[in-house]
Design an enzyme around this catalytic site. Sequence first.
Site, PDB file in Angstrom:
ATOM      1  N   ILE A   1       6.160   6.843   8.229  1.00  0.00           N
ATOM      2  CA  ILE A   1       6.351   7.137   6.646  1.00  0.00           C
ATOM      3  C   ILE A   1       6.925   6.175   6.152  1.00  0.00           C
ATOM      4  O   ILE A   1       7.744   5.126   6.313  1.00  0.00           O
ATOM      5  CB  ILE A   1       7.827   7.701   7.109  1.00  0.00           C
ATOM      6  N   HIS A   2       5.978   6.135   4.870  1.00  0.00           N
ATOM      7  CA  HIS A   2       6.757   4.989   4.465  1.00  0.00           C
ATOM      8  C   HIS A   2       7.180   4.437   2.993  1.00  0.00           C
ATOM      9  O   HIS A   2       7.253   3.819   2.168  1.00  0.00           O
ATOM     10  CB  HIS A   2       4.794   4.083   4.428  1.00  0.00           C
ATOM     11  N   ARG A   3       6.430   5.608   1.904  1.00  0.00           N
ATOM     12  CA  ARG A   3       6.652   6.045   1.092  1.00  0.00           C
ATOM     13  C   ARG A   3       7.972   5.870   0.133  1.00  0.00           C
ATOM     14  O   ARG A   3       8.945   6.201   0.996  1.00  0.00           O
ATOM     15  CB  ARG A   3       5.924   7.364   0.329  1.00  0.00           C
TER      16      ARG A   3
ATOM     17  N   ARG B   1       8.652  -3.088   5.805  1.00  0.00           N
ATOM     18  CA  ARG B   1       9.545  -2.121   4.913  1.00  0.00           C
ATOM     19  C   ARG B   1      10.740  -2.003   5.012  1.00  0.00           C
ATOM     20  O   ARG B   1      11.163  -2.157   4.894  1.00  0.00           O
ATOM     21  CB  ARG B   1       8.960  -1.807   3.319  1.00  0.00           C
TER      22      ARG B   1
ATOM     23  N   ASP C   1       3.306  10.577   5.276  1.00  0.00           N
ATOM     24  CA  ASP C   1       3.292  10.704   4.170  1.00  0.00           C
ATOM     25  C   ASP C   1       2.041  10.016   3.284  1.00  0.00           C
ATOM     26  O   ASP C   1       1.887   9.723   2.255  1.00  0.00           O
ATOM     27  CB  ASP C   1       4.592  10.022   2.910  1.00  0.00           C
TER      28      ASP C   1
END
Length: 358
Positions: free
Chosen positions: A209-211, A242, A283
């Site tokens: 999950i990074h968006r 991030r 995602d």
Amino acid sequence: MKFVTIIGARPQFVKAAAVSRIIRRNHQEILVHTGQHYDNNMSEIFFDELHIPKPDYNLGVGSGSHAKQTADMMIGIEEILLKEKPDYILVYGDTNSTLAGAIAATKIHIPIVHVEAGLRSFNMNMPEEQNRILTDRISKFLFCPTNTAVENLKAEGITQGVYDVGDVMCDAVLYYEKLINKNGKDYYFNRLEKLIEHNNPESWYLATIHRAENTDNIEKIYEILSAFEEFDEPVIFPVHPRTKEMVLQVMNENSFKNTIITQPVGYIDMLFYAKNAIKIVTDSGGLQKEAYILNTPCVTVRDQTEWVETLNGNHNILCKPNKKDIIDKVFNTKTDMENKNNYYGNGDASEKIINFLR
């Protein structure tokens, strides 16, 4: 033929591994790394394990606003193009590196080859959607991964120089999948300290999950991790640098135990975890497609997907970034594993691209 190839982000390294292998048999390639992904686990490891030639140029752009990052890339790429004078510039996918390379090339009249052209999410709020549409508009050769991508371009009036060649990511998956079959499970687990601490699960889910729309505040991350806590097997979660700080904060504050946080992993390791997972929750654009090719059911935490073919037979299903919907889609979705179409080709897309250009 002489190519300048622009790469900058993790998925592009994988695609370049497939195409560059074919280019360099008979042609010259100048490889330019923009530095969009610069963390060792997000960049350097890919060049090492996929045997991608070391970049001839590394612009070292790093992070920044979309405008600054793209502008800095354009300046560096233009200088290289003027010096190298290639027959073609080759760009992949939909990142800022893609758009920067395309704009720099079109201004000085170098033909643009866009690999993975024609994808559409139909969500113009996504930077990726903006990048891919603009790049398609100015490319001379548009190599599409699927017939759906061809039809998307046709609907926009783009029909010249469009070819359905299959997916170069499929080339990479099929090529590197052979490597993971040579190693035992312990080989992959022993490369990750966090998994050793958790006694190496026999079964697992894989999550990425990074968006920004899923990680732009801590409440959304809490919802997603709360869902993972209810899964019947551990969740292996390689975390993007991030988002790592917020993810660890939620984990620690709530004493969540079912999610195994790891650093980003290399491509071949990721194939192992994806191929053998019960299900994937992501995602990511590329991982949806890799899951389909590897026959692993996937739940995508997004409102839309570029890879609409994966939705057939519930091989991939979309869901909201909240605990209830994630749990519902993971446990109450039946996947039709018997009827699966070969949408992405046979692993020869890279050969077709170079043959067309030749």
